[in-house]
Motif scaffolding. Structure first.
Motif, PDB file in Angstrom:
ATOM      1  N   ARG A  19      32.977  28.902  51.717  1.00 35.01           N
ATOM      2  CA  ARG A  19      32.281  29.421  50.642  1.00 35.01           C
ATOM      3  C   ARG A  19      30.747  29.666  51.092  1.00 35.01           C
ATOM      4  N   ILE A  37      29.582  33.111  49.429  1.00 36.63           N
ATOM      5  CA  ILE A  37      30.235  33.190  47.830  1.00 36.63           C
ATOM      6  C   ILE A  37      29.530  32.210  47.097  1.00 36.63           C
ATOM      7  N   GLU A  38      29.124  32.664  45.972  1.00 32.59           N
ATOM      8  CA  GLU A  38      28.302  31.710  44.934  1.00 32.59           C
ATOM      9  C   GLU A  38      29.414  30.960  44.283  1.00 32.59           C
ATOM     10  N   THR A  50      29.717  30.464  41.284  1.00 33.41           N
ATOM     11  CA  THR A  50      30.270  30.791  40.090  1.00 33.41           C
ATOM     12  C   THR A  50      31.679  31.696  40.492  1.00 33.41           C
ATOM     13  N   HIS A  51      31.715  32.182  41.840  1.00 31.10           N
ATOM     14  CA  HIS A  51      32.959  32.800  42.307  1.00 31.10           C
ATOM     15  C   HIS A  51      33.937  32.042  43.084  1.00 31.10           C
ATOM     16  N   HIS A  68      36.228  30.095  42.412  1.00 29.17           N
ATOM     17  CA  HIS A  68      37.694  30.042  42.130  1.00 29.17           C
ATOM     18  C   HIS A  68      38.478  31.256  42.843  1.00 29.17           C
ATOM     19  N   GLN A  69      37.721  32.198  43.195  1.00 27.27           N
ATOM     20  CA  GLN A  69      38.563  33.337  44.224  1.00 27.27           C
ATOM     21  C   GLN A  69      38.959  32.902  45.238  1.00 27.27           C
ATOM     22  N   ARG A  90      43.587  39.083  43.963  1.00 30.38           N
ATOM     23  CA  ARG A  90      42.576  38.261  44.500  1.00 30.38           C
ATOM     24  C   ARG A  90      41.740  39.081  45.429  1.00 30.38           C
ATOM     25  N   ALA A 130      39.540  41.488  43.508  1.00 31.72           N
ATOM     26  CA  ALA A 130      38.423  40.645  43.067  1.00 31.72           C
ATOM     27  C   ALA A 130      37.304  40.317  43.766  1.00 31.72           C
ATOM     28  N   LEU A 131      37.719  39.835  45.136  1.00 33.51           N
ATOM     29  CA  LEU A 131      37.007  39.492  46.193  1.00 33.51           C
ATOM     30  C   LEU A 131      36.043  40.883  46.642  1.00 33.51           C
ATOM     31  N   THR A 149      33.356  41.468  44.198  1.00 27.63           N
ATOM     32  CA  THR A 149      32.251  40.503  44.383  1.00 27.63           C
ATOM     33  C   THR A 149      31.538  40.800  45.672  1.00 27.63           C
ATOM     34  N   GLU A 195      28.965  43.674  45.349  1.00 28.24           N
ATOM     35  CA  GLU A 195      27.707  43.674  44.817  1.00 28.24           C
ATOM     36  C   GLU A 195      26.689  43.675  45.756  1.00 28.24           C
TER      37      GLU A 195
END
Length: 399
Positions: free
Chosen positions: A151, A156-157, A159-160, A162-163, A184, A187-188, A191, A194
């Motif tokens: 992570r 990866i923050e 807050t993310h 869980h991904q 998954r 979703a990644l 993220t 961004e």
């Protein structure tokens, strides 16, 4: 399926991969597996040589994908797009370009800087479970450890986070035509997108963006290439190291004399990490496609044939390693096959060794009387991956 085949790992008779390899080896170091429709290579020397042979290619994602029914292809497209742009499944010159994207970031200096982070994470995880005297090595220890390291590395923050929980190998998902990881990945990707503009402008602060910043101006990388190799960091750096640590703990319970030796001589932990990789590698074989005719082990392999380099068998080759079925943490096994050879040698090898070294040494320093809480192990159903689904253990905390 009574004839010899790697796929016999799926029937109940062969719960031990290495017992099957010993049986297969009786028919020679290189043989045709008619059930897999591939040549299987079991000999250490042959695997090491073929791993560096340019006549064998690891670019096999599209050939498999194109053979699937249209409906299956549509569902697997996000997984295929990610895998096909990973350096692991490409050959020069494209492999060279993709490897250059990440290589400058995974330096010895970077690994040294990560060691305090790994140590703090390991101790924090053990602090949670020590009072109870038991834990599941996979779910309470190795998976959250590798997840947190990756992570941070991938930027990866929290807050993310869980991904990337309970990450399964994407290659296993692809070749079993599973679509469970597709949501998954989507979703990644959202993220990751961004930070696209800041990454291109060189203003992003996360570790991954800083790692690749110098390369973005030197070559024309597509967003999918960048995302795919971001996923490769997660896939190779998390799932395999998670299960390397799990397999190492399992091996130590089977060889209590080696557990005792490591407790008495913790300086052996780095060397032991390579022996764990040799003894029970999380990845058991890797596949190639022959680009030209070649000879291996006295057999003629034709252009277009599939070739499975059985790393797990080569790591237990009795002609290369004396007493190969015994764990020996003093053994000099740095030439094991688990990280690959040549241009496909694992970029994250030093980080995986550091995580395993620190995790095992700290676990043994802070516990005593470590033993299995279940006599039978539950493995992922796969001929390729030695992934434990869980590994409950009991111990006495050292105060």
């Amino acid at each position: 399926m009574r004839s010899p085949s790697l796929l016999r790992l799926f029937d109940g008779e062969w719960s031990d991969s290495y017992e099957l390899y010993r049986e297969l080896r009786k028919d020679g170091p290189v043989q045709w597996d008619r059930w897999m429709r591939a040549w299987i290579v079991l000999d250490h020397a042959e695997i090491a040589a073929l791993s560096k042979d340019p006549r064998l290619s690891g670019a096999r994602i599209d050939s498999f994908y194109e053979q699937l029914p249209a409906e299956t292809r549509a569902g697997l497209a996000p997984l295929r797009d990610a895998l096909a742009d990973m350096m692991l499944f490409n050959e020069p010159p494209r492999h060279t370009k993709l490897r250059r994207l990440i290589r400058p970031g995974l330096t010895p200096r970077f690994v040294r800087e990560m060691r305090p982070v790994i140590e703090d994470t390991v101790n924090g995880l053990l602090d949670r479970v020590l009072p109870s005297g038991r834990m599941d090595v996979i779910h309470d220890f190795s998976e959250p450890l590798t997840r947190d390291v990756i992570r941070r590395l991938a930027g990866i923050e929290q807050t993310h986070a869980h991904q990337i929980e309970n990450w399964q190998g994407l290659l296993h998902e692809f070749f079993t035509q599973s679509q469970t990881q597709v949501p998954r990945i989507k979703a990644l990707r959202e993220t990751f997108a961004e930070g696209q503009r800041a990454r291109r402008e060189g203003t992003a602060e996360d570790l991954f963006s800083r790692m690749i910043a110098g390369q973005l101006g030197e070559a024309d990388y597509t967003e999918n290439e960048i995302f795919a190799n971001f996923l490769l960091l997660i896939d190779a750096g998390q799932a395999t190291t998670t299960h390397l640590i799990g397999n190492a703990v399992l091996a130590l319970t089977a060889f209590p004399d080696q557990m005792r030796l490591l407790r008495e001589s913790p300086e052996l932990a780095a060397n032991a990490a390579h022996e764990f990789l040799r003894f029970d590698s999380p990845v058991q074989f890797t596949s190639r496609v022959a680009l030209a005719d070649l000879e291996a082990g006295g057999r003629q392999i034709r252009a277009g044939d599939s070739v499975a380099l059985v790393l797990g068998a080569g790591n237990r080759d009795p002609r290369h390693y004396p007493d190969p079925d015994r764990l020996d943490v003093r053994r000099k096994a740095h030439d094991h096959l688990s990280f690959g050879h040549g241009i496909h040698y694992c970029l994250g090898a030093a980080l995986a060794v550091a995580e395993t070294e620190i995790a095992i040494a700290t676990l043994l320093r802070r516990t005593d009387d470590l033993r299995l809480a279940e006599t039978e192990q539950a493995w992922l159903e796969s001929a390729n991956f030695r992934f434990l689904r869980r590994l409950p253990i009991q111990f006495t905390p050292v105060r």
